[in-house]
Design a protein around this motif. Structure first.
Motif, PDB file in Angstrom:
ATOM      1  N   VAL A  41      56.390  32.752  43.662  1.00  0.00           N
ATOM      2  CA  VAL A  41      55.022  32.281  43.449  1.00  0.00           C
ATOM      3  C   VAL A  41      54.330  32.226  44.809  1.00  0.00           C
ATOM      4  CG1 VAL A  41      53.555  30.421  42.550  1.00  0.00           C
ATOM      5  CG2 VAL A  41      55.778  30.878  41.483  1.00  0.00           C
ATOM      6  N   VAL A  42      53.155  32.801  44.887  1.00  0.00           N
ATOM      7  CA  VAL A  42      52.352  32.704  46.105  1.00  0.00           C
ATOM      8  C   VAL A  42      51.199  31.744  45.822  1.00  0.00           C
ATOM      9  CG1 VAL A  42      50.874  33.935  47.747  1.00  0.00           C
ATOM     10  CG2 VAL A  42      52.946  35.035  46.839  1.00  0.00           C
ATOM     11  N   ILE A  43      51.125  30.687  46.613  1.00  0.00           N
ATOM     12  CA  ILE A  43      50.026  29.719  46.496  1.00  0.00           C
ATOM     13  C   ILE A  43      49.146  29.914  47.720  1.00  0.00           C
ATOM     14  CG2 ILE A  43      49.398  27.292  46.239  1.00  0.00           C
ATOM     15  CD1 ILE A  43      52.193  26.693  45.227  1.00  0.00           C
ATOM     16  N   ALA A  44      47.872  30.189  47.499  1.00  0.00           N
ATOM     17  CA  ALA A  44      46.984  30.471  48.638  1.00  0.00           C
ATOM     18  C   ALA A  44      45.596  29.955  48.344  1.00  0.00           C
ATOM     19  CB  ALA A  44      46.935  31.972  48.907  1.00  0.00           C
ATOM     20  N   MET A  45      44.915  29.513  49.375  1.00  0.00           N
ATOM     21  CA  MET A  45      43.554  29.018  49.155  1.00  0.00           C
ATOM     22  C   MET A  45      42.565  29.757  50.036  1.00  0.00           C
ATOM     23  SD  MET A  45      43.384  25.253  50.925  1.00  0.00           S
ATOM     24  CE  MET A  45      43.574  25.012  52.695  1.00  0.00           C
ATOM     25  N   ASN A  46      41.325  29.716  49.596  1.00  0.00           N
ATOM     26  CA  ASN A  46      40.211  30.298  50.341  1.00  0.00           C
ATOM     27  C   ASN A  46      39.189  29.183  50.534  1.00  0.00           C
ATOM     28  OD1 ASN A  46      37.916  31.582  51.227  1.00  0.00           O
ATOM     29  ND2 ASN A  46      37.894  33.146  49.601  1.00  0.00           N
ATOM     30  N   THR A  47      39.071  28.703  51.771  1.00  0.00           N
ATOM     31  CA  THR A  47      38.159  27.591  52.037  1.00  0.00           C
ATOM     32  C   THR A  47      36.772  28.085  52.445  1.00  0.00           C
ATOM     33  OG1 THR A  47      38.856  27.458  54.358  1.00  0.00           O
ATOM     34  CG2 THR A  47      40.050  26.094  52.766  1.00  0.00           C
ATOM     35  N   GLY A  48      36.601  29.400  52.445  1.00  0.00           N
ATOM     36  CA  GLY A  48      35.316  29.971  52.839  1.00  0.00           C
ATOM     37  C   GLY A  48      34.360  30.115  51.672  1.00  0.00           C
ATOM     38  N   ALA A  99      53.904  41.511  39.020  1.00  0.00           N
ATOM     39  CA  ALA A  99      52.941  40.412  38.863  1.00  0.00           C
ATOM     40  C   ALA A  99      52.790  40.059  37.390  1.00  0.00           C
ATOM     41  CB  ALA A  99      51.591  40.816  39.437  1.00  0.00           C
ATOM     42  N   THR A 100      52.857  38.772  37.075  1.00  0.00           N
ATOM     43  CA  THR A 100      52.807  38.373  35.667  1.00  0.00           C
ATOM     44  C   THR A 100      51.613  37.504  35.311  1.00  0.00           C
ATOM     45  OG1 THR A 100      54.209  36.470  36.154  1.00  0.00           O
ATOM     46  CG2 THR A 100      55.306  38.474  35.387  1.00  0.00           C
ATOM     47  N   GLY A 101      50.925  36.938  36.291  1.00  0.00           N
ATOM     48  CA  GLY A 101      49.784  36.078  35.949  1.00  0.00           C
ATOM     49  C   GLY A 101      49.483  35.137  37.085  1.00  0.00           C
ATOM     50  N   GLY A 102      48.670  34.156  36.783  1.00  0.00           N
ATOM     51  CA  GLY A 102      48.339  33.191  37.827  1.00  0.00           C
ATOM     52  C   GLY A 102      47.465  32.066  37.310  1.00  0.00           C
ATOM     53  N   PHE A 103      47.197  31.135  38.195  1.00  0.00           N
ATOM     54  CA  PHE A 103      46.396  29.948  37.864  1.00  0.00           C
ATOM     55  C   PHE A 103      45.462  29.653  39.036  1.00  0.00           C
ATOM     56  CE2 PHE A 103      50.455  29.687  35.716  1.00  0.00           C
ATOM     57  CZ  PHE A 103      50.085  29.427  34.402  1.00  0.00           C
ATOM     58  N   ARG A 104      44.253  29.177  38.711  1.00  0.00           N
ATOM     59  CA  ARG A 104      43.305  28.903  39.792  1.00  0.00           C
ATOM     60  C   ARG A 104      42.586  27.578  39.550  1.00  0.00           C
ATOM     61  NH1 ARG A 104      40.185  33.821  40.644  1.00  0.00           N
ATOM     62  NH2 ARG A 104      38.961  33.239  38.811  1.00  0.00           N
ATOM     63  N   THR A 105      42.395  26.865  40.659  1.00  0.00           N
ATOM     64  CA  THR A 105      41.572  25.664  40.652  1.00  0.00           C
ATOM     65  C   THR A 105      40.403  25.897  41.600  1.00  0.00           C
ATOM     66  OG1 THR A 105      43.451  24.236  40.142  1.00  0.00           O
ATOM     67  CG2 THR A 105      41.538  23.204  41.172  1.00  0.00           C
ATOM     68  N   SER A 106      39.200  25.723  41.068  1.00  0.00           N
ATOM     69  CA  SER A 106      37.980  25.940  41.856  1.00  0.00           C
ATOM     70  C   SER A 106      36.970  24.888  41.402  1.00  0.00           C
ATOM     71  CB  SER A 106      37.430  27.340  41.600  1.00  0.00           C
ATOM     72  OG  SER A 106      36.999  27.444  40.246  1.00  0.00           O
ATOM     73  N   LEU A 157      41.241  35.975  46.071  1.00  0.00           N
ATOM     74  CA  LEU A 157      41.067  34.564  46.398  1.00  0.00           C
ATOM     75  C   LEU A 157      39.571  34.253  46.343  1.00  0.00           C
ATOM     76  CD1 LEU A 157      43.537  34.193  49.434  1.00  0.00           C
ATOM     77  CD2 LEU A 157      44.008  33.895  46.986  1.00  0.00           C
ATOM     78  N   ALA A 158      39.167  33.662  45.245  1.00  0.00           N
ATOM     79  CA  ALA A 158      37.750  33.334  45.073  1.00  0.00           C
ATOM     80  C   ALA A 158      37.339  32.282  46.104  1.00  0.00           C
ATOM     81  CB  ALA A 158      37.518  32.810  43.658  1.00  0.00           C
ATOM     82  N   SER A 176      44.742  29.240  44.470  1.00  0.00           N
ATOM     83  CA  SER A 176      45.337  30.041  43.398  1.00  0.00           C
ATOM     84  C   SER A 176      46.847  30.092  43.542  1.00  0.00           C
ATOM     85  CB  SER A 176      44.818  31.486  43.454  1.00  0.00           C
ATOM     86  OG  SER A 176      43.412  31.515  43.387  1.00  0.00           O
ATOM     87  N   SER A 177      47.514  30.220  42.397  1.00  0.00           N
ATOM     88  CA  SER A 177      48.948  30.504  42.371  1.00  0.00           C
ATOM     89  C   SER A 177      49.137  31.824  41.645  1.00  0.00           C
ATOM     90  CB  SER A 177      49.717  29.410  41.622  1.00  0.00           C
ATOM     91  OG  SER A 177      49.662  28.193  42.323  1.00  0.00           O
ATOM     92  N   TYR A 178      49.795  32.771  42.288  1.00  0.00           N
ATOM     93  CA  TYR A 178      50.094  34.064  41.670  1.00  0.00           C
ATOM     94  C   TYR A 178      51.595  34.163  41.442  1.00  0.00           C
ATOM     95  CZ  TYR A 178      45.347  35.794  42.278  1.00  0.00           C
ATOM     96  OH  TYR A 178      43.992  35.979  42.175  1.00  0.00           O
ATOM     97  N   LEU A 179      51.982  34.524  40.211  1.00  0.00           N
ATOM     98  CA  LEU A 179      53.392  34.577  39.837  1.00  0.00           C
ATOM     99  C   LEU A 179      53.893  36.024  39.806  1.00  0.00           C
ATOM    100  CD1 LEU A 179      52.473  31.732  38.943  1.00  0.00           C
ATOM    101  CD2 LEU A 179      53.988  31.957  36.972  1.00  0.00           C
ATOM    102  N   PHE A 180      55.115  36.211  40.261  1.00  0.00           N
ATOM    103  CA  PHE A 180      55.747  37.537  40.295  1.00  0.00           C
ATOM    104  C   PHE A 180      57.186  37.418  39.815  1.00  0.00           C
ATOM    105  CE2 PHE A 180      52.500  37.363  43.533  1.00  0.00           C
ATOM    106  CZ  PHE A 180      51.848  38.581  43.473  1.00  0.00           C
TER     107      PHE A 180
END
Ligand SMILES: *[C@@H]1O[C@H](CO)[C@@H](O)[C@H](O)[C@H]1NC(C)=O
Ligand SMILES: *[C@@H]1O[C@H](CO)[C@@H](O)[C@H](O)[C@H]1NC(C)=O
Ligand SMILES: *[C@@H]1O[C@H](CO)[C@@H](O)[C@H](O)[C@H]1NC(C)=O
Ligand SMILES: *[C@@H]1O[C@H](CO)[C@@H](O)[C@H](O)[C@H]1NC(C)=O
Ligand SMILES: *[C@@H]1O[C@H](CO)[C@@H](O)[C@H](O)[C@H]1NC(C)=O
Length: 496
Positions: free
Chosen positions: A425-432, A448-455, A481-482, A487-491
């Motif tokens: 799982v890759v968890i990454a954020m975009n603060t811009g 890649a199988t899916g993901g989840f995002r909090t915005s 990365l919006a 976001s968390s991306y699953l693989f």
């Protein structure tokens, strides 16, 4: 709640705005193994215990189930009786009656939520104390007092007996932290919370007393000792020489708080100091809260104010990344999880829980009405930080391993990769303020199988899976990365 008068100025961290495209590489060789993501049960259990059972159940599920935060660590506060504490919510009862005598009907509120954590299967259960039971301290109070020389064995006996009691009931507390923020007595009385000054030169006695009591009960293999939860990294390193080398082998991990809101440089200096003088000893982040500031971490520092938006949620996420990635720590606890410091009256103004204000405090992930007892409002108010913390709680399970991310597009304050036997799982954020793409090269074939995002508009919402960055094969993947999101991306760890 922390008292600003002891605050040393932190150094603000200013992350550069993310460029629109970054590329980086995930390493095959794991870094640390994660042990826990959690927070503390102080002092909201005293209030929430008075809520209807359906709300208490909902709250427990929000904290401890995978459909909620999925926490793997819970810190139960062993009360010291609240003697000298003026705020009744922050005056937990103690089990202590007299040497060897306990009343386990006390602190029903704290025990209720400890039991919930246990029932939900939370694997890391810590019992922490802000003070020894009042009768054991110099002043006979639970704050504005000091550890009494010569009481190490008595205090250790109390803590070990309490944990042995709970373990015999199937509540497997596996860590004890005998002195939370020992540099502060939280006086003068009447105090805002419990606290016991333990001078650095007294701390070895506390550890030795607890160790001896655990050892006498054959519990040292199953119950570890955390110390010393000093509030600031910069202070912890100055205090260690006075006590730590005497008891280093009796301490499971060096737990610390980060109320100095350290810069990357300051945090790295702390880690280097521990490595130099106490090689091999793990450091754990066990408490922080309470800052306003920007999404990229600029402007952070102990401060009043309530910000339930994505801005503050990303700021706190940056601090989690800093501890887990920059500092390489295996364990992270936020402070109180649940708070009434909402700074507004949600019974009168239903929308106010979703708006920032200057009167509250950022010390919880879930909030409740401070006037619930008189107005009967038992609503729970969920901050955006709840949803960002869920990414860490849901995926950084004990036993999972961090895979380092290197290369020009990597950033130790905004991304991490975590693996178990089947998934990365890759968890990454975009603060811009503009959307970006993270191009990642994996060390093996993944799918890649899916993901989840909090915005601002999404709460752990499902998002499309990552896409291959170069045609239909290869180990390079693009992660969108919006702007202002985590976001968390699953693989799956196998080819598609
Ligand atoms: C002490 O505990 C260990 C497990 O932690 C157990 O294997 C051992 O039998 C115990 N010894 C005694 C004397 O109870
Ligand atoms: C639990 O509380 C949350 C937050 O107030 C709410 O959205 C949800 O509907 C509640 N769930 C139940 C089952 O009551
Ligand atoms: C591995 O992690 C994924 C994602 O968190 C999870 O769904 C899966 O159950 C985990 N597998 C094991 C064997 O723990
Ligand atoms: C992947 O992202 C890079 C950088 O933004 C971009 O140049 C490339 O076209 C993307 N690949 C695909 C298939 O969209
Ligand atoms: C993209 O894939 C092609 C064909 O599979 C390969 O020749 C090329 O080197 C790859 N480019 C990158 C940047 O990986």
């Amino acid at each position: 709640m922390r008292i600003p008068r002891n605050l040393l100025l932190g150094f603000a961290v200013v992350n550069a705005l993310l460029p629109c495209a970054q590329s980086a590489t995930i390493s095959a060789a794991p870094a640390q193994t994660f042990l826990g993501i959690g927070g503390s049960g102080a002092w909201w259990p005293n209030d929430l215990f008075q809520f209807p059972e359906s709300v208490r159940q909902n709250l427990s599920s929000l904290l401890f189930s995978q459909s909620g935060l999925g926490l793997s660590s819970y810190r139960f506060n062993a009360g010291a009786g609240g003697v000298g504490v003026s705020n009744p919510t922050r005056a937990p009862e103690t089990f202590y009656v007299a040497p060897g005598q306990y009343d386990f009907t006390k602190d029903a509120a704290g025990v209720y939520f400890l039991t919930q954590a246990s029932n939900f299967g939370v694997p890391g259960l810590t019992m922490f104390a802000n003070s020894a039971p009042a009768p054991l301290t110099v002043g006979g109070t639970s704050c504005n007092s000091q550890f009494k020389d010569g009481t190490g064995e008595a205090y250790g006996t109390f803590l070990a007996d309490v944990v042995q009691h709970f373990r015999s009931e199937g509540i497997l507390i596996n860590l004890i932290s005998p002195m939370n923020e020992p540099e502060n007595s939280f006086g003068p009385a009447p105090c805002g919370q419990e606290g016991m000054l333990v001078l650095p030169t007294q701390r070895a006695e506390v550890i030795n007393g607890l160790w001896d009591a655990l050892n006498a009960r054959n519990m040292t293999d199953v119950v570890g000792i955390l110390a010393d939860e000093t509030s600031r990294l910069s202070l912890a390193v100055l205090e260690y020489p006075f006590w730590l080398s005497q008891v280093i082998d009796k301490v499971t991990a060096l737990a610390h708080h980060t109320y100095d809101f350290p810069s990357d440089l300051g945090y790295s200096a702390y880690i280097a100091d521990v490595k130099l003088f106490f090689s091999g000893k793990q450091t754990w982040m066990s408490e922080v809260c309470c800052t306003m500031g920007e999404a990229d971490g600029s402007g952070k520092g102990l401060s009043q104010g309530y910000d339930p938006t994505i801005k503050n949620a990303l700021l706190f996420s940056g601090m989690v990344f800093q501890s887990l990635v920059l500092a390489g720590e295996p364990h992270y606890d936020f402070w109180t999880l649940v708070s009434k410091e909402i700074g507004c009256d949600p019974s009168q103004d239903v929308g106010c829980a979703a708006e920032p204000n200057a009167n509250g405090w950022n010390d919880g992930l879930i909030y409740y009405d401070p006037n619930f007892a008189t107005n009967g409002n038992h609503e729970l108010y969920i901050k955006k930080q709840f949803w960002t913390y869920k990414h860490f709680g849901n995926f950084l399970k004990p036993g999972t391993q961090r895979l380092p991310i290197t290369g020009s597009g990597s950033n130790s304050d905004s991304m991490l990769a975590v693996s178990n036997s089947s998934t990365i799982v890759v968890i990454a954020m975009n603060t811009g303020s503009t959307d970006s793409t993270l191009s990642l090269t994996f060390p093996e074939d993944v799918c890649a199988t899916g993901g989840f995002r909090t915005s601002a508009t999404e709460d752990f919402a499902s998002i499309p899976a990552a896409t291959r960055s170069n045609g239909s094969s290869g180990r390079d993947w693009n992660l969108s990365l919006a702007s202002l999101s985590l976001s968390s991306y699953l693989f799956d760890r196998k080819a598609c």
